[in-house]
Design a protein around this motif. Sequence first.
Motif, PDB file in Angstrom:
ATOM      1  N   ASN A  63       0.837  -1.202   0.000  1.00  0.00           N
ATOM      2  CA  ASN A  63       0.000   0.000   0.000  1.00  0.00           C
ATOM      3  C   ASN A  63       0.871   1.252   0.000  1.00  0.00           C
ATOM      4  OD1 ASN A  63      -2.260  -1.707   0.243  1.00  0.00           O
ATOM      5  ND2 ASN A  63      -2.065  -1.727   2.462  1.00  0.00           N
ATOM      6  N   PHE A  64       0.568   2.169  -0.923  1.00  0.00           N
ATOM      7  CA  PHE A  64       1.323   3.413  -1.040  1.00  0.00           C
ATOM      8  C   PHE A  64       0.511   4.587  -0.496  1.00  0.00           C
ATOM      9  CE2 PHE A  64       3.897   0.879  -3.726  1.00  0.00           C
ATOM     10  CZ  PHE A  64       5.093   1.546  -3.974  1.00  0.00           C
ATOM     11  N   TYR A  65       1.191   5.403   0.308  1.00  0.00           N
ATOM     12  CA  TYR A  65       0.616   6.649   0.819  1.00  0.00           C
ATOM     13  C   TYR A  65       1.545   7.781   0.402  1.00  0.00           C
ATOM     14  CZ  TYR A  65      -1.917   3.368   3.772  1.00  0.00           C
ATOM     15  OH  TYR A  65      -2.701   2.320   4.205  1.00  0.00           O
ATOM     16  N   ASP A  66       0.980   8.948   0.175  1.00  0.00           N
ATOM     17  CA  ASP A  66       1.788  10.112  -0.197  1.00  0.00           C
ATOM     18  C   ASP A  66       1.726  11.153   0.914  1.00  0.00           C
ATOM     19  OD1 ASP A  66       3.130  11.711  -2.608  1.00  0.00           O
ATOM     20  OD2 ASP A  66       1.783  13.055  -1.525  1.00  0.00           O
ATOM     21  N   VAL A  67       2.892  11.630   1.335  1.00  0.00           N
ATOM     22  CA  VAL A  67       2.973  12.734   2.300  1.00  0.00           C
ATOM     23  C   VAL A  67       3.932  13.761   1.715  1.00  0.00           C
ATOM     24  CG1 VAL A  67       3.488  13.439   4.671  1.00  0.00           C
ATOM     25  CG2 VAL A  67       2.684  11.123   4.233  1.00  0.00           C
ATOM     26  N   ASP A  68       3.382  14.857   1.176  1.00  0.00           N
ATOM     27  CA  ASP A  68       4.219  15.919   0.602  1.00  0.00           C
ATOM     28  C   ASP A  68       5.292  15.361  -0.350  1.00  0.00           C
ATOM     29  OD1 ASP A  68       2.724  17.699   2.028  1.00  0.00           O
ATOM     30  OD2 ASP A  68       4.227  18.079   3.573  1.00  0.00           O
ATOM     31  N   SER A  69       4.861  14.507  -1.273  1.00  0.00           N
ATOM     32  CA  SER A  69       5.723  13.915  -2.302  1.00  0.00           C
ATOM     33  C   SER A  69       6.760  12.923  -1.772  1.00  0.00           C
ATOM     34  CB  SER A  69       6.431  15.002  -3.113  1.00  0.00           C
ATOM     35  OG  SER A  69       5.460  15.785  -3.772  1.00  0.00           O
ATOM     36  N   VAL A  70       6.588  12.451  -0.554  1.00  0.00           N
ATOM     37  CA  VAL A  70       7.373  11.320  -0.042  1.00  0.00           C
ATOM     38  C   VAL A  70       6.400  10.145   0.029  1.00  0.00           C
ATOM     39  CG1 VAL A  70       8.638  10.379   1.935  1.00  0.00           C
ATOM     40  CG2 VAL A  70       8.975  12.761   1.272  1.00  0.00           C
ATOM     41  N   LYS A  71       6.820   8.988  -0.491  1.00  0.00           N
ATOM     42  CA  LYS A  71       5.951   7.810  -0.498  1.00  0.00           C
ATOM     43  C   LYS A  71       6.203   6.961   0.742  1.00  0.00           C
ATOM     44  CE  LYS A  71       4.699   9.183  -4.548  1.00  0.00           C
ATOM     45  NZ  LYS A  71       3.499   9.994  -4.678  1.00  0.00           N
ATOM     46  N   PHE A  72       5.124   6.673   1.456  1.00  0.00           N
ATOM     47  CA  PHE A  72       5.176   5.753   2.591  1.00  0.00           C
ATOM     48  C   PHE A  72       4.646   4.420   2.081  1.00  0.00           C
ATOM     49  CE2 PHE A  72       6.019   9.593   4.583  1.00  0.00           C
ATOM     50  CZ  PHE A  72       6.210   9.465   5.948  1.00  0.00           C
ATOM     51  N   VAL A  73       5.480   3.384   2.154  1.00  0.00           N
ATOM     52  CA  VAL A  73       5.157   2.104   1.530  1.00  0.00           C
ATOM     53  C   VAL A  73       4.915   1.058   2.624  1.00  0.00           C
ATOM     54  CG1 VAL A  73       5.919   0.365  -0.116  1.00  0.00           C
ATOM     55  CG2 VAL A  73       6.649   2.753  -0.401  1.00  0.00           C
ATOM     56  N   ASP A  74       3.672   0.626   2.749  1.00  0.00           N
ATOM     57  CA  ASP A  74       3.282  -0.357   3.754  1.00  0.00           C
ATOM     58  C   ASP A  74       3.388  -1.746   3.122  1.00  0.00           C
ATOM     59  OD1 ASP A  74       2.179  -1.754   5.838  1.00  0.00           O
ATOM     60  OD2 ASP A  74       0.155  -0.962   5.614  1.00  0.00           O
ATOM     61  N   LEU A  75       4.449  -2.466   3.487  1.00  0.00           N
ATOM     62  CA  LEU A  75       4.681  -3.802   2.929  1.00  0.00           C
ATOM     63  C   LEU A  75       3.788  -4.822   3.643  1.00  0.00           C
ATOM     64  CD1 LEU A  75       8.573  -3.588   2.828  1.00  0.00           C
ATOM     65  CD2 LEU A  75       7.015  -3.371   0.879  1.00  0.00           C
ATOM     66  N   PRO A  76       3.425  -5.914   2.962  1.00  0.00           N
ATOM     67  CA  PRO A  76       2.552  -6.898   3.607  1.00  0.00           C
ATOM     68  C   PRO A  76       3.241  -7.568   4.787  1.00  0.00           C
ATOM     69  CG  PRO A  76       3.319  -7.704   1.470  1.00  0.00           C
ATOM     70  CD  PRO A  76       3.761  -6.275   1.580  1.00  0.00           C
TER      71      PRO A  76
END
Length: 196
Positions: A63-76
């Motif tokens: 799952n990808f989230y965006d915070v001010d053009s930084v990607k937070f990647v939630d791995l399974p």
Amino acid sequence: MNYNNAEFEKAYGISSQLPASNAPEIAFAGRSNVGKSSLLNKLFNRKQLARVSSVPGKTITINFYDVDSVKFVDLPGYGYAKISKQEKARFAELMEGYFSQKRNLRLVIQLVDMRHKPSADDYAMIEFLKDRGIPFVIVMTKSDKLKVKEYKKRLEASQSELECAGDVKIIPFSSVTGQGTDDVKAIIEEAVKNVQ
């Protein structure tokens, strides 16, 4: 970085679907039910942006989230025994696919449940990150679930249990009390500071 700007982007079920890595990425890894979604929600100051499941192994997507053009990647989450061989194979393909792609990965937040000794899967993940030369920190979740005496005992034990990680920073964390939240944010901001 304003965490209140966090937005869910997309979930990917196979590695070939993953988007090109044009922005810095912070990935979150840990076993099923270790509290990755709770940590993300605490960072984002939201209750339900990252879906929290009481059933471990339920979500096998990145799952990808965006915070001010930084990607937070939630791995399974790894290590959940009650999933089918087919799902395990898909999980392995997703994880290997993510890490083998050329990605702008700045940091992995490796989550470990503070209440227990790290699992064989936790150790395998730490070794994998070290072997690949991927910068990481260890966040020990669910610290609020320990009584004071037990907390001190587990904190002390973790120093030797996690010796294999070298001089990597270890942060006790609670999504309930907020302990460790500012430390995690500071490390993330340090990891991406030269790209903003």
